[in-house]
Design a protein around this motif. Structure first.
Motif, PDB file in Angstrom:
ATOM      1  N   VAL A 190       4.262   7.031   3.376  1.00 47.36           N
ATOM      2  CA  VAL A 190       4.725   5.667   3.465  1.00 47.36           C
ATOM      3  C   VAL A 190       3.476   4.779   3.909  1.00 47.36           C
ATOM      4  O   VAL A 190       3.468   3.676   3.605  1.00 47.36           O
ATOM      5  N   ASP A 191       2.919   5.307   5.171  1.00 51.31           N
ATOM      6  CA  ASP A 191       1.866   4.547   5.635  1.00 51.31           C
ATOM      7  C   ASP A 191       0.739   4.426   4.892  1.00 51.31           C
ATOM      8  O   ASP A 191       0.181   3.199   4.599  1.00 51.31           O
ATOM      9  N   PHE A 192       0.553   5.182   4.236  1.00 50.12           N
ATOM     10  CA  PHE A 192      -0.569   5.109   3.156  1.00 50.12           C
ATOM     11  C   PHE A 192      -0.011   4.145   1.959  1.00 50.12           C
ATOM     12  O   PHE A 192      -1.010   3.498   1.664  1.00 50.12           O
ATOM     13  N   GLY A 193       1.083   4.140   1.636  1.00 50.78           N
ATOM     14  CA  GLY A 193       1.594   3.376   0.513  1.00 50.78           C
ATOM     15  C   GLY A 193       1.498   2.109   1.060  1.00 50.78           C
ATOM     16  O   GLY A 193       1.258   0.953   0.119  1.00 50.78           O
ATOM     17  N   ARG A 194       1.824   1.784   2.351  1.00 56.26           N
ATOM     18  CA  ARG A 194       1.765   0.173   2.713  1.00 56.26           C
ATOM     19  C   ARG A 194       0.458  -0.223   2.650  1.00 56.26           C
ATOM     20  O   ARG A 194       0.023  -1.387   2.079  1.00 56.26           O
ATOM     21  N   ALA A 195      -0.669   0.566   3.183  1.00 59.66           N
ATOM     22  CA  ALA A 195      -2.123   0.148   3.012  1.00 59.66           C
ATOM     23  C   ALA A 195      -2.179   0.024   1.655  1.00 59.66           C
ATOM     24  O   ALA A 195      -3.155  -1.202   1.166  1.00 59.66           O
ATOM     25  N   PHE A 196      -2.049   0.864   0.676  1.00 56.01           N
ATOM     26  CA  PHE A 196      -2.549   0.537  -0.777  1.00 56.01           C
ATOM     27  C   PHE A 196      -2.006  -0.378  -1.261  1.00 56.01           C
ATOM     28  O   PHE A 196      -2.615  -0.745  -2.239  1.00 56.01           O
ATOM     29  N   ALA A 197      -0.710  -0.657  -0.950  1.00 51.79           N
ATOM     30  CA  ALA A 197       0.128  -1.604  -1.815  1.00 51.79           C
ATOM     31  C   ALA A 197      -0.799  -3.244  -1.588  1.00 51.79           C
ATOM     32  O   ALA A 197      -0.973  -3.800  -2.174  1.00 51.79           O
ATOM     33  N   GLN A 198      -1.062  -3.278  -0.121  1.00 52.01           N
ATOM     34  CA  GLN A 198      -2.159  -4.369   0.261  1.00 52.01           C
ATOM     35  C   GLN A 198      -3.498  -4.391  -0.509  1.00 52.01           C
ATOM     36  O   GLN A 198      -3.765  -5.331  -1.120  1.00 52.01           O
ATOM     37  N   ALA A 199      -3.859  -3.480  -0.601  1.00 51.91           N
ATOM     38  CA  ALA A 199      -5.227  -3.021  -1.265  1.00 51.91           C
ATOM     39  C   ALA A 199      -5.128  -3.470  -2.732  1.00 51.91           C
ATOM     40  O   ALA A 199      -6.036  -4.197  -3.376  1.00 51.91           O
ATOM     41  N   LEU A 200      -4.139  -2.855  -3.330  1.00 48.69           N
ATOM     42  CA  LEU A 200      -3.981  -3.167  -4.856  1.00 48.69           C
ATOM     43  C   LEU A 200      -3.589  -4.676  -5.124  1.00 48.69           C
ATOM     44  O   LEU A 200      -4.091  -5.607  -5.999  1.00 48.69           O
ATOM     45  N   LYS A 201      -2.910  -5.207  -4.152  1.00 49.63           N
ATOM     46  CA  LYS A 201      -2.474  -6.776  -4.284  1.00 49.63           C
ATOM     47  C   LYS A 201      -3.999  -7.666  -4.123  1.00 49.63           C
ATOM     48  O   LYS A 201      -4.066  -8.454  -4.893  1.00 49.63           O
ATOM     49  N   GLU A 202      -4.981  -7.287  -3.026  1.00 50.51           N
ATOM     50  CA  GLU A 202      -6.087  -8.002  -2.898  1.00 50.51           C
ATOM     51  C   GLU A 202      -7.212  -7.602  -3.797  1.00 50.51           C
ATOM     52  O   GLU A 202      -8.136  -8.329  -4.086  1.00 50.51           O
ATOM     53  N   SER A 203      -7.182  -6.239  -4.630  1.00 50.09           N
ATOM     54  CA  SER A 203      -8.453  -6.046  -5.164  1.00 50.09           C
ATOM     55  C   SER A 203      -8.116  -5.740  -6.525  1.00 50.09           C
ATOM     56  O   SER A 203      -7.677  -4.571  -6.864  1.00 50.09           O
ATOM     57  N   PRO A 204      -8.653  -6.496  -7.733  1.00 48.23           N
ATOM     58  CA  PRO A 204      -8.519  -6.330  -8.977  1.00 48.23           C
ATOM     59  C   PRO A 204      -9.275  -5.003  -9.352  1.00 48.23           C
ATOM     60  O   PRO A 204      -9.020  -4.332 -10.361  1.00 48.23           O
ATOM     61  N   GLU A 205     -10.334  -4.881  -8.625  1.00 52.45           N
ATOM     62  CA  GLU A 205     -11.337  -3.742  -8.846  1.00 52.45           C
ATOM     63  C   GLU A 205     -10.702  -2.489  -8.507  1.00 52.45           C
ATOM     64  O   GLU A 205     -10.909  -1.475  -9.381  1.00 52.45           O
ATOM     65  N   LEU A 206     -10.114  -2.282  -7.626  1.00 48.28           N
ATOM     66  CA  LEU A 206      -9.160  -1.318  -7.282  1.00 48.28           C
ATOM     67  C   LEU A 206      -8.061  -0.948  -8.415  1.00 48.28           C
ATOM     68  O   LEU A 206      -7.906   0.167  -8.808  1.00 48.28           O
ATOM     69  N   ARG A 207      -7.289  -1.869  -8.689  1.00 48.86           N
ATOM     70  CA  ARG A 207      -6.449  -1.482 -10.018  1.00 48.86           C
ATOM     71  C   ARG A 207      -7.249  -1.105 -11.093  1.00 48.86           C
ATOM     72  O   ARG A 207      -6.643  -0.207 -11.860  1.00 48.86           O
ATOM     73  N   GLN A 208      -8.273  -1.830 -11.560  1.00 46.89           N
ATOM     74  CA  GLN A 208      -9.192  -1.127 -12.775  1.00 46.89           C
ATOM     75  C   GLN A 208      -9.452   0.445 -12.391  1.00 46.89           C
ATOM     76  O   GLN A 208      -9.651   0.984 -13.236  1.00 46.89           O
ATOM     77  N   PHE A 209     -10.146   0.615 -11.157  1.00 50.45           N
ATOM     78  CA  PHE A 209     -10.327   1.812 -10.566  1.00 50.45           C
ATOM     79  C   PHE A 209      -9.318   2.978 -11.120  1.00 50.45           C
ATOM     80  O   PHE A 209      -9.474   4.032 -11.540  1.00 50.45           O
ATOM     81  N   ASN A 255      -6.241  -7.096 -14.453  1.00 50.89           N
ATOM     82  CA  ASN A 255      -6.689  -8.387 -13.897  1.00 50.89           C
ATOM     83  C   ASN A 255      -5.549  -9.553 -13.799  1.00 50.89           C
ATOM     84  O   ASN A 255      -5.802 -10.634 -13.917  1.00 50.89           O
ATOM     85  N   ASP A 256      -4.301  -9.141 -14.540  1.00 57.74           N
ATOM     86  CA  ASP A 256      -3.112  -9.981 -14.460  1.00 57.74           C
ATOM     87  C   ASP A 256      -2.438  -9.904 -13.177  1.00 57.74           C
ATOM     88  O   ASP A 256      -1.918  -9.005 -12.757  1.00 57.74           O
ATOM     89  N   PRO A 257      -2.444 -11.135 -12.625  1.00 56.42           N
ATOM     90  CA  PRO A 257      -1.800 -10.942 -11.044  1.00 56.42           C
ATOM     91  C   PRO A 257      -0.157 -10.563 -11.337  1.00 56.42           C
ATOM     92  O   PRO A 257       0.346 -10.157 -10.279  1.00 56.42           O
ATOM     93  N   SER A 258       0.357 -10.979 -12.304  1.00 57.61           N
ATOM     94  CA  SER A 258       1.749 -10.536 -12.567  1.00 57.61           C
ATOM     95  C   SER A 258       2.106  -8.991 -12.580  1.00 57.61           C
ATOM     96  O   SER A 258       3.118  -8.506 -12.746  1.00 57.61           O
ATOM     97  N   GLN A 259       0.809  -8.249 -12.851  1.00 61.46           N
ATOM     98  CA  GLN A 259       0.963  -6.892 -12.952  1.00 61.46           C
ATOM     99  C   GLN A 259       0.491  -6.056 -11.945  1.00 61.46           C
ATOM    100  O   GLN A 259       0.017  -4.829 -11.915  1.00 61.46           O
ATOM    101  N   ILE A 260       0.498  -6.689 -10.658  1.00 60.27           N
ATOM    102  CA  ILE A 260       0.123  -5.960  -9.440  1.00 60.27           C
ATOM    103  C   ILE A 260       1.329  -5.129  -9.072  1.00 60.27           C
ATOM    104  O   ILE A 260       2.317  -5.443  -8.866  1.00 60.27           O
TER     105      ILE A 260
END
Length: 556
Positions: A42-61, A146-151
């Motif tokens: 859960v701790d990792f998930g919270r950090a990962f959720a914020q990273a996905l929100k802020e980084s489209p590059e991470l989402r692409q990765f 790259n679609d903000p609605s798909q974060i």
């Protein structure tokens, strides 16, 4: 089917169920009494959720890595990819000049230095999974990073409950998703990988040949080569559904058959049937296959590895497919008893959460009583997606999320209607093959036990068991020639040698039992259907599964 949530429902006018606005306060993640390792996820998930929100590059990765399906599912094992660059663009949270690897990026989302390292050391199988959600609502293929609605919202697969902690960084909201519904919006899942194990001496890797090395020195092995996309890639197989055995006319076969399976019977099995047909009562067809014996030639040599035993068809089998789906979807560990095996009501405590873990892993343990192996069994695993095993449809549910200010989320609840069968007779190089080994009567007992489980936890255990085994006494090794011979059909002039001893039994802890099938060497491999005169593979059944096990030819 009713929801097991405490939330009331109303209709939104579009034939969808809708939560009432005055619903009770949503269940919080902290109320789940999580274990230490689940809390780390859960701790990792919270950090990962914020990273996905802020980084489209991470989402692409994550999308690109998931599409590789290195273990034949949309899994990204964190420790194997953490040193890969996410992009050439620095993170907006960059705290230092470290390289922009996945690990370097994620370090920026933890307040205390070393927290991420602690998580990785205690969760070496930490995995990001991109689920394929119903009705094309989300998948790795359809995801537009790259679609903000798909974060994505981040879900966490935990051990002590079938409910799913959900972390919605976009809306700054956390909640617990009920276990009877599937999201209809972008979600990724944090979980432990169930298709690999850390490469230690605690595991029996007889069916796994490749070692995966992480840069930190940790090495991994697949539980089975059937799960390794580097060695094989599963193909789209036609699903064969079992019928009631009626060929459409007035004749009903005296034994169960599966329409179409007569087309999978090779010539050598037909020969093994025909050579004894009408001449020997209850013939052993494997006598002809493995020893080339006939009614007139009753002593011959063993043909070795030309043929192997194999599972050629697998199908779940129960008059309650909903029940089987719930048992297999259960993610509880052994410390939290399966409600299906207590007096609890499964109607109140459903366990359908396969969307958090992708395909099922079906484990097979073959007790062959090898004379040269310390364990009485050998085990292997194969993947089976829910759509390969079940016939199902979905009903849509709309629920409000949030508190005070609320918004709607669409979910899907599966309705399980029946079963599908999986065919494993393909000779394509990339097809899954459930080969066991040749049935050499000088090495193995003449009765094998096959135990089936849906693997939930990749922790192998070894126990002692007292095992009764029977070996034929009319098989021997011709010393001058070094050849194995069988003298006489069936048992020959002598009978069986029976003895009992204590040996090791290996299996996987925390799995859902699907039952045992007992297969003697003397069972027919194919049976003639008197209704159409065709040969069908013999079927084996228990309360949960139907399967074929028969020899297949691997050398010509």
């Amino acid at each position: 089917m009713q929801s097991c949530s405490n939330e009331p429902f109303e209709n939104d006018g579009n034939n969808q169920q809708l939560d009432n606005a005055n619903q009770k306060a949503p269940k919080q993640i902290e109320s789940l009494n999580l274990s230490k390792t689940d809390q780390l996820k859960v701790d990792f998930g919270r950090a990962f959720a914020q990273a996905l929100k802020e980084s489209p590059e991470l989402r692409q990765f994550i999308k690109q890595e998931a599409l590789k399906q290195f273990n034949k599912d949309y899994d990204v094992l964190y420790n194997l990819v953490k040193h890969k660059p996410v992009s050439g663009k620095p993170s907006t949270r960059q705290k230092n000049g470290s390289v922009n690897s996945l690990d370097g990026l994620m370090q920026n989302y933890f307040e205390e230095k070393g927290t991420l390292d602690d998580i990785q050391s205690q969760l070496p199988l930490l995995t990001v999974f991109v689920p394929k959600l119903p009705e094309n609502s989300f998948s790795a293929e359809s995801w537009d990073p790259n679609d903000p609605s798909q974060i994505p919202v981040v879900g966490v697969r935990v051990d002590n409950t079938n409910e799913v902690p959900m972390i919605d960084a976009v809306n700054n909201h956390e909640y617990v998703l009920e276990d009877d519904v599937i999201p209809g919006y972008p979600v990724v899942v944090i979980k432990n990988n169930e298709r690999l194990a850390v490469n230690t001496n605690d595991h029996n890797f007889a069916r796994s040949t490749e070692v995966l090395e992480a840069q930190d020195g940790t090495s991994y092995r697949f539980l089975d080569d059937n799960l390794n996309a580097n060695l094989t890639r599963s193909t789209n197989r036609d699903f064969l559904q079992i019928d009631d055995g009626n060929d459409g006319g007035s004749c009903n076969p005296p034994f169960p058959i599966i329409s179409g399976r007569e087309n999978t019977v090779p010539q050598f099995l037909k020969t093994a049937h025909d050579v004894f047909d009408g001449r020997i009562s209850q013939p052993w067809q494997r006598d002809n296959i493995y020893y080339q014996l006939t009614p007139t030639q009753t002593t011959n040599t063993y043909v070795g590895g030309r043929y192997l035993e194999a599972i050629t068809y697998f199908r779940l089998n129960n008059n309650n497919p909903e029940l089987i789906f719930s048992i297999m979807s259960d993610q509880n560990n052994s410390a939290n008893p399966d409600p299906m095996r207590t007096n609890q009501s499964w109607e109140r405590d459903r366990t359908r959460v396969p969307w958090t873990d992708g395909a099922f892993e079906i484990g097979v343990s073959v007790t062959d009583n090898s004379k040269t192996r310390g364990n009485i069994n050998m085990a292997f695993t194969f993947p089976a997606a829910p759509e390969e095993l079940f016939i199902f449809s979905y009903e849509s549910i709309v629920r409000r999320r949030g508190w005070g200010i609320t918004w709607k989320r669409t979910y899907w609840r599966p309705k399980i209607d029946g079963f599908k069968g999986m065919d494993f007779t393909s000779t394509n190089i990339d097809a899954i093959k459930l080969h066991i080994h040749a049935w050499d009567l000088t090495e193995y007992s003449n009765i094998w036990h096959l135990d089936f489980k849906e693997v939930d936890v990749s922790t192998e255990i070894t126990t002692k068991t007292t095992n009764v085994k029977k070996y034929n006494t009319n098989v021997s090794i011709n010393i001058p020639l070094g050849e194995k011979e069988k003298a006489g059909l069936k048992f020959g002039a002598s009978v069986e040698e029976t003895n009992t001893d204590e040996r090791n039994f290996k299996w996987v802890e925390g799995s859902d039992e699907l039952g045992r099938i007992v297969i003697p060497f003397g069972d027919k491999t194919v049976i003639k259907n008197p209704c159409d005169g065709k040969l069908y593979p013999r079927l084996y059944n228990n309360a949960s599964i139907t399967l074929e096990m028969r020899p297949v030819q691997v050398e010509f």
